[in-house]
Design a protein around this motif. Structure first.
Motif, PDB file in Angstrom:
ATOM      1  N   GLY A 406     -13.076 -12.502  -1.253  1.00 40.17           N
ATOM      2  CA  GLY A 406     -13.499 -13.858  -1.546  1.00 40.17           C
ATOM      3  C   GLY A 406     -12.347 -14.830  -1.782  1.00 40.17           C
ATOM      4  O   GLY A 406     -12.571 -15.994  -2.097  1.00 40.17           O
ATOM      5  N   LYS A 407     -11.110 -14.361  -1.637  1.00 40.55           N
ATOM      6  CA  LYS A 407      -9.954 -15.242  -1.872  1.00 40.55           C
ATOM      7  C   LYS A 407      -9.273 -15.549  -0.541  1.00 40.55           C
ATOM      8  O   LYS A 407      -9.069 -14.660   0.290  1.00 40.55           O
ATOM      9  N   ILE A 408      -8.906 -16.823  -0.394  1.00 37.51           N
ATOM     10  CA  ILE A 408      -8.240 -17.234   0.838  1.00 37.51           C
ATOM     11  C   ILE A 408      -6.742 -16.963   0.731  1.00 37.51           C
ATOM     12  O   ILE A 408      -6.100 -17.374  -0.234  1.00 37.51           O
ATOM     13  N   LEU A 409      -6.205 -16.247   1.703  1.00 38.40           N
ATOM     14  CA  LEU A 409      -4.762 -16.012   1.752  1.00 38.40           C
ATOM     15  C   LEU A 409      -4.191 -16.862   2.877  1.00 38.40           C
ATOM     16  O   LEU A 409      -4.649 -16.793   4.012  1.00 38.40           O
ATOM     17  N   LYS A 410      -3.174 -17.669   2.548  1.00 39.19           N
ATOM     18  CA  LYS A 410      -2.652 -18.629   3.518  1.00 39.19           C
ATOM     19  C   LYS A 410      -1.547 -18.020   4.368  1.00 39.19           C
ATOM     20  O   LYS A 410      -0.751 -17.213   3.879  1.00 39.19           O
ATOM     21  N   ALA A 411      -1.483 -18.461   5.616  1.00 37.74           N
ATOM     22  CA  ALA A 411      -0.408 -18.020   6.507  1.00 37.74           C
ATOM     23  C   ALA A 411       0.939 -18.361   5.889  1.00 37.74           C
ATOM     24  O   ALA A 411       1.102 -19.435   5.306  1.00 37.74           O
ATOM     25  N   GLY A 412       1.889 -17.454   5.997  1.00 32.24           N
ATOM     26  CA  GLY A 412       3.219 -17.693   5.452  1.00 32.24           C
ATOM     27  C   GLY A 412       3.420 -17.088   4.073  1.00 32.24           C
ATOM     28  O   GLY A 412       4.540 -16.771   3.689  1.00 32.24           O
ATOM     29  N   ASP A 413       2.324 -16.925   3.315  1.00 34.01           N
ATOM     30  CA  ASP A 413       2.442 -16.232   2.033  1.00 34.01           C
ATOM     31  C   ASP A 413       2.551 -14.732   2.299  1.00 34.01           C
ATOM     32  O   ASP A 413       2.428 -14.279   3.430  1.00 34.01           O
ATOM     33  N   SER A 414       2.783 -13.970   1.224  1.00 32.95           N
ATOM     34  CA  SER A 414       2.846 -12.521   1.378  1.00 32.95           C
ATOM     35  C   SER A 414       1.771 -11.868   0.528  1.00 32.95           C
ATOM     36  O   SER A 414       1.238 -12.490  -0.395  1.00 32.95           O
ATOM     37  N   ILE A 415       1.457 -10.635   0.852  1.00 38.95           N
ATOM     38  CA  ILE A 415       0.620  -9.851  -0.053  1.00 38.95           C
ATOM     39  C   ILE A 415       1.441  -8.683  -0.557  1.00 38.95           C
ATOM     40  O   ILE A 415       2.402  -8.257   0.087  1.00 38.95           O
ATOM     41  N   LEU A 416       1.047  -8.201  -1.724  1.00 37.14           N
ATOM     42  CA  LEU A 416       1.709  -7.041  -2.306  1.00 37.14           C
ATOM     43  C   LEU A 416       0.620  -6.107  -2.819  1.00 37.14           C
ATOM     44  O   LEU A 416      -0.283  -6.538  -3.535  1.00 37.14           O
ATOM     45  N   ILE A 417       0.699  -4.843  -2.412  1.00 36.06           N
ATOM     46  CA  ILE A 417      -0.244  -3.840  -2.922  1.00 36.06           C
ATOM     47  C   ILE A 417       0.570  -2.862  -3.767  1.00 36.06           C
ATOM     48  O   ILE A 417       1.274  -2.016  -3.229  1.00 36.06           O
ATOM     49  N   PRO A 418       0.547  -3.025  -5.091  1.00 36.04           N
ATOM     50  CA  PRO A 418       1.400  -2.216  -5.950  1.00 36.04           C
ATOM     51  C   PRO A 418       0.697  -0.916  -6.355  1.00 36.04           C
ATOM     52  O   PRO A 418      -0.276  -0.937  -7.105  1.00 36.04           O
ATOM     53  N   SER A 419       1.195   0.218  -5.870  1.00 34.61           N
ATOM     54  CA  SER A 419       0.426   1.443  -6.121  1.00 34.61           C
ATOM     55  C   SER A 419       0.330   1.791  -7.609  1.00 34.61           C
ATOM     56  O   SER A 419      -0.655   2.342  -8.045  1.00 34.61           O
ATOM     57  N   ARG A 420       1.343   1.406  -8.385  1.00 34.06           N
ATOM     58  CA  ARG A 420       1.232   1.730  -9.814  1.00 34.06           C
ATOM     59  C   ARG A 420      -0.040   1.124 -10.423  1.00 34.06           C
ATOM     60  O   ARG A 420      -0.734   1.765 -11.198  1.00 34.06           O
ATOM     61  N   GLN A 421      -0.341  -0.136 -10.067  1.00 34.33           N
ATOM     62  CA  GLN A 421      -1.527  -0.779 -10.646  1.00 34.33           C
ATOM     63  C   GLN A 421      -2.821  -0.185 -10.070  1.00 34.33           C
ATOM     64  O   GLN A 421      -3.841  -0.163 -10.750  1.00 34.33           O
ATOM     65  N   LEU A 422      -2.767   0.338  -8.842  1.00 37.12           N
ATOM     66  CA  LEU A 422      -3.946   1.039  -8.314  1.00 37.12           C
ATOM     67  C   LEU A 422      -4.132   2.363  -9.047  1.00 37.12           C
ATOM     68  O   LEU A 422      -5.242   2.784  -9.346  1.00 37.12           O
ATOM     69  N   HIS A 423      -3.001   3.004  -9.332  1.00 39.54           N
ATOM     70  CA  HIS A 423      -3.046   4.345  -9.918  1.00 39.54           C
ATOM     71  C   HIS A 423      -3.326   4.318 -11.410  1.00 39.54           C
ATOM     72  O   HIS A 423      -3.521   5.360 -12.024  1.00 39.54           O
ATOM     73  N   THR A 424      -3.284   3.135 -12.017  1.00 43.00           N
ATOM     74  CA  THR A 424      -3.581   3.050 -13.445  1.00 43.00           C
ATOM     75  C   THR A 424      -4.763   2.115 -13.682  1.00 43.00           C
ATOM     76  O   THR A 424      -4.889   1.526 -14.755  1.00 43.00           O
ATOM     77  N   ASN A 425      -5.617   2.000 -12.659  1.00 42.53           N
ATOM     78  CA  ASN A 425      -6.825   1.187 -12.807  1.00 42.53           C
ATOM     79  C   ASN A 425      -7.846   1.973 -13.624  1.00 42.53           C
ATOM     80  O   ASN A 425      -8.423   2.954 -13.157  1.00 42.53           O
ATOM     81  N   GLU A 426      -8.072   1.500 -14.857  1.00 41.73           N
ATOM     82  CA  GLU A 426      -8.913   2.294 -15.766  1.00 41.73           C
ATOM     83  C   GLU A 426     -10.358   2.391 -15.277  1.00 41.73           C
ATOM     84  O   GLU A 426     -11.065   3.342 -15.609  1.00 41.73           O
ATOM     85  N   ARG A 427     -10.766   1.426 -14.424  1.00 37.94           N
ATOM     86  CA  ARG A 427     -12.126   1.495 -13.900  1.00 37.94           C
ATOM     87  C   ARG A 427     -12.290   2.659 -12.928  1.00 37.94           C
ATOM     88  O   ARG A 427     -13.398   3.128 -12.698  1.00 37.94           O
ATOM     89  N   VAL A 428     -11.198   3.075 -12.318  1.00 45.18           N
ATOM     90  CA  VAL A 428     -11.266   4.187 -11.364  1.00 45.18           C
ATOM     91  C   VAL A 428     -10.978   5.520 -12.045  1.00 45.18           C
ATOM     92  O   VAL A 428     -11.683   6.502 -11.841  1.00 45.18           O
ATOM     93  N   TRP A 429      -9.941   5.545 -12.888  1.00 48.21           N
ATOM     94  CA  TRP A 429      -9.420   6.827 -13.382  1.00 48.21           C
ATOM     95  C   TRP A 429      -9.918   7.183 -14.770  1.00 48.21           C
ATOM     96  O   TRP A 429      -9.718   8.311 -15.220  1.00 48.21           O
ATOM     97  N   GLY A 430     -10.532   6.238 -15.444  1.00 46.90           N
ATOM     98  CA  GLY A 430     -11.113   6.555 -16.741  1.00 46.90           C
ATOM     99  C   GLY A 430     -10.151   6.407 -17.899  1.00 46.90           C
ATOM    100  O   GLY A 430      -9.023   5.932 -17.748  1.00 46.90           O
ATOM    101  N   GLU A 431     -10.626   6.838 -19.060  1.00 46.48           N
ATOM    102  CA  GLU A 431      -9.921   6.634 -20.328  1.00 46.48           C
ATOM    103  C   GLU A 431      -8.504   7.214 -20.332  1.00 46.48           C
ATOM    104  O   GLU A 431      -7.578   6.604 -20.839  1.00 46.48           O
ATOM    105  N   ASP A 432      -8.349   8.410 -19.763  1.00 45.52           N
ATOM    106  CA  ASP A 432      -7.053   9.091 -19.873  1.00 45.52           C
ATOM    107  C   ASP A 432      -6.126   8.707 -18.716  1.00 45.52           C
ATOM    108  O   ASP A 432      -5.272   9.486 -18.302  1.00 45.52           O
ATOM    109  N   VAL A 433      -6.289   7.481 -18.223  1.00 48.24           N
ATOM    110  CA  VAL A 433      -5.575   7.039 -17.025  1.00 48.24           C
ATOM    111  C   VAL A 433      -4.058   7.176 -17.150  1.00 48.24           C
ATOM    112  O   VAL A 433      -3.369   7.466 -16.186  1.00 48.24           O
ATOM    113  N   ARG A 434      -3.528   7.001 -18.354  1.00 51.00           N
ATOM    114  CA  ARG A 434      -2.074   7.036 -18.518  1.00 51.00           C
ATOM    115  C   ARG A 434      -1.559   8.451 -18.787  1.00 51.00           C
ATOM    116  O   ARG A 434      -0.362   8.652 -18.929  1.00 51.00           O
ATOM    117  N   GLU A 435      -2.474   9.417 -18.901  1.00 54.08           N
ATOM    118  CA  GLU A 435      -2.030  10.768 -19.243  1.00 54.08           C
ATOM    119  C   GLU A 435      -1.962  11.685 -18.034  1.00 54.08           C
ATOM    120  O   GLU A 435      -2.723  11.532 -17.087  1.00 54.08           O
TER     121      GLU A 435
END
Ligand code: HEM
Ligand SMILES: *[C@@H]1O[C@H](CO)[C@@H](O)[C@H](O)[C@H]1NC(C)=O
Ligand SMILES: *[C@@H]1O[C@H](CO)[C@@H](O)[C@H](O)[C@H]1NC(C)=O
Ligand SMILES: *[C@@H]1O[C@H](CO)[C@@H](O)[C@H](O)[C@H]1NC(C)=O
Length: 531
Positions: A406-435
């Motif tokens: 739902g967000k418009i990304l403009k030509a010339g800008d960049s995107i970044l997919i940071p795996s650390r933030q995917l890997h510590t998403n508490e909605r996916v990995w649950g309470e013990d996400v940091r352990e």
């Protein structure tokens, strides 16, 4: 190294006694500044909710925070958007980075091979690595009949791809499962068999008594893995040209982020010297007649042949090889370190995995396919180590306007997919996400394919080395466990040293390493079977 930008002469009142004109100028500036902030970070997001929310900054952008500790900056962005994991933006000099972290947005970004093609990003990377303008022009040129680089029925380039796509094609053929990958893995493991010997261990640490040695786990992983990777690509030849090649690669790797993020070349960067040393060695290697490079890997031979046809300069030829050399090296020793650290800190886990790996040895020979197919506990630890220590930040240039989540990304800008933030998403990995949970991926096998688990990236540039990487890391661990009895070295008072801490002080490019101070020392004995 970073100037302290927190000092603020207005706020800190250093200029208390001001002449009246100056103070009204200051007042106007302040008002303008606050109006600008109100507009940029409050009114604009409210008026245009379909644009990614911008993380507020003071002056002039997020550069210092990003290079200082990108992880904290990204966490601040997640907090600012109430950890909804919607796309938000941070401002770098001359470029806006849209940060993508929700599983569905990540999947959509990797699927979008038009607006977010890798090609846009690749030019930046090539330039950073040492490609000049002319080399880039030639690199992207598709051979047409009559061209200088057109060879009918070209055996090296049957599909008549441009040089850059041809290079990608060649290393995918080399690295994806099949005979060529097996050949590379075999040279790699042969090199480990050769280097991981009792008599060689002294170079990784201080000697103990006659039967025991105490070594640094990180040194062992670094030198053994980079040495074996170098040999798997160049045979003995690069070592012959420069016997310190492994040291140079490690030196380059320790600061490679400066190359990727084009860190301004102010201070004679620590990455410059090792890079130059590797480039020099590679130039000499490339210029050897092919008959004097008999041990090189199939891909290296073909890439060098393709370079000759397209006619790019020597510096550019060496930089292409350096990029691949770097990709093959950068993650392997860090991930091996973390897997072994988790095992050494948990004796039961260590023993259960030793059981698994020992079953892959038959009459003194390691069966690598058996090893990789039959070690569920090792696999679960490997994935969990990738999850907790994987800091790869996949970035792309937006080539044409597109909408994600739902967000418009403009030509010339960049995107970044940071795996650390995917890997510590508490909605996916649950309470013990940091352990660390050795059983997480064992209990739920589907997690390894979850869109929020991206240690190897995704989409068109999904790491082609991922299967080989697993064989190499498992092989390394199996050889160590087979040859030696290993135990975590205890502190002088007999206590367990604290578990090593992730070094997140610079932007990560892949598997992050440990803080240097928190070295893991290991007591090693020659295993009974080996004596
Ligand atoms: C645990 C080990 C490894 C990890 C975590 C890892 C991670 C990654 C990631 C995240 C990417 C994607 C980068 C992007 O899209 O911007 C990538 C690409 C790549 N990796 Fe790996 N990698 C590993 C091992 C290897 C090995 C062993 C090799 C080669 C021997 C290798 C060769 C490559 C190459 C050539 C690319 C570029 C692909 C392309 O441009 O299409 N990797 N890797
Ligand atoms: C984000 O919010 C959490 C919970 O309120 C807090 O513990 C953490 O320090 C915040 N992180 C940053 C970088 O501000
Ligand atoms: C591995 O760890 C070292 C030390 O922290 C770091 O310099 C290097 O960049 C890491 N490798 C990757 C791919 O991030
Ligand atoms: C963290 O890694 C960077 C890059 O490799 C290195 O320069 C720095 O010394 C490391 N910091 C610590 C405390 O280990």
């Amino acid at each position: 190294m970073f100037p302290d930008l927190k000092f603020n002469p207005f706020r800190d009142g250093q200029y208390g006694i001001l002449i009246p004109q100056l103070s009204s100028l200051v007042a106007i500036t302040l008002v303008a500044y606050y109006l600008w902030r109100l507009w940029k970070f409050t009114l604009r997001p409210w008026l245009w909710p379909q644009c990614p929310i911008e993380l507020p900054y003071r002056i002039p952008c997020h550069t210092i925070a990003f290079f200082g500790n990108s992880d904290q900056l990204l966490e601040r962005g997640l907090n600012y958007t109430a950890r909804s994991h919607e796309i938000f933006a941070i401002q770098l000099p001359g470029k806006k980075l849209n940060i993508i972290t929700s599983p569905s947005d990540v999947a959509a970004a990797f699927r979008d091979t038009v607006a977010l093609r890798f090609d846009g990003h690749l030019n930046e990377l090539l330039e950073n690595f040492g490609f000049g303008r002319e080399a880039i022009r030639r690199g992207w040129h598709k051979p047409m009949p009559g061209d200088w680089c057109y060879i009918p029925n070209n055996p090296v380039n049957p599909k008549q791809l441009n040089f850059i796509h041809l290079t990608e094609d060649i290393y995918k053929k080399q690295l994806l499962p099949g005979g060529k990958m097996d050949a590379m893995c075999k040279t790699f493991l042969d090199a480990l068999h050769e280097s991981i010997q009792w008599d060689n261990l002294d170079s990784y640490g201080h000697a103990g008594d006659k039967n025991r040695k105490t070594i640094s786990l990180y040194s062992l992983c670094r030198f053994a893995m980079v040495d074996a990777t170098t040999r798997s690509m160049f045979g003995q030849h690069l070592h012959d040209i420069d016997s310190d090649i492994v040291k140079h690669m490690l030196g380059f790797n320790d600061n490679a982020w400066m190359v990727f993020f084009r860190y301004p070349d102010f201070f004679g960067l620590p990455v410059t010297k090792p890079r130059q040393k590797i480039i020099n060695a590679l130039k000499r290697f490339i210029q050897l007649p092919e008959s004097q490079r008999p041990q090189q890997a199939w891909s290296i031979k073909n890439i060098i042949a393709a370079q000759e046809v397209v006619g790019i300069d020597l510096e550019a030829r060496a930089s292409v090889i350096l990029m691949i050399f770097w990709a093959a090296n950068s993650n392997e020793y860090n991930i091996s370190f973390w897997v072994l650290a988790y095992l050494l800190y948990d004796n039961d886990l260590f023993m259960s995995i030793k059981c698994e790996t020992e079953a892959a040895w038959h009459s003194g020979k390691l069966d690598i396919k058996h090893l990789c197919a039959n070690c569920p506990n090792l696999e679960a630890v490997f994935y969990e180590a990738l999850r907790l220590n994987g800091g790869a930040m996949v970035s792309r240039v937006v080539l044409e306007q597109t909408t994600i989540g739902g967000k418009i990304l403009k030509a010339g800008d960049s995107i970044l997919i940071p795996s650390r933030q995917l890997h510590t998403n508490e909605r996916v990995w649950g309470e013990d996400v940091r352990e660390f949970n050795a059983k997480r991926f064992l209990k739920n096998k589907a997690l390894a394919r979850h869109s929020s688990f991206r240690p190897f990236g995704g989409g068109l540039t999904y790491c082609p080395g991922r299967v080989l990487a697993k064989e190499e890391v498992y092989g390394f661990i199996a050889i160590l466990m087979h040859r030696f009895d290993m135990r975590l070295a205890l502190a002088e008072d007999g206590s367990k040293p604290p578990f090593p801490v992730l070094n997140d002080s610079v932007p990560a490019l892949g598997i992050t390493g440990p803080l240097i101070g928190a070295n893991v020392l290991v007591d090693v004995w020659e295993s009974n079977g080996q004596r």
